[in-house]
Motif scaffolding. Structure first.
Motif: not given
Length: 124
Positions: A67-75, A82-83
């Motif tokens: 989930e954190d990897r996906d958030l990073n990839d999106y940002a 983004g963060r």
């Protein structure tokens, strides 16, 4: 919780090589803003910090859940302020090191809008 003292990348470890191939004309690492570190990170060698920063700016997020990897990839893909969080387990003396970019893609010259912090998780 009080404000943490941040030290500019250039000052918290004089042995850190300057990654000039990653910098824009003003000396900022492109899109990651100014790099700062917490007081606790000062004793980490420049070689280790350079390796971790290189991983972070190359979208190698280290030891994160999906989930954190996906958030990073999106940002990272959208570059819209983004963060980005990277977590590297056992990076120094058995400790985890975090690298957090706040405001990725914002104006890298304005530390209030875009900066990258290197820290131990307990300093968060």
């Amino acid at each position: 919780m009080g404000a943490k003292k941040m030290i500019p990348y250039e000052e918290f470890n004089a042995d850190i090589p300057k990654p000039s191939y990653l910098k824009d004309a003003e000396g900022h690492i492109k899109k990651f803003g100014r790099i700062v570190g917490t007081v606790g990170i000062r004793n980490v060698s420049g070689e280790i910090l350079e390796r971790l920063i290189s991983r972070h700016i190359s979208a190698d997020w280290g030891d994160l859940c999906k989930e954190d990897r996906d958030l990073n990839d999106y940002a990272f893909k959208n570059e819209a302020g983004g963060r980005l969080l990277s977590s590297y387990d056992d990076a120094f003396d058995g400790k985890t090191i975090w690298i957090i970019t706040s405001g990725y893609g914002n104006d890298p010259e304005n530390i209030n809008l875009c900066h990258t912090t290197i820290m131990f998780p307990e300093e968060y």
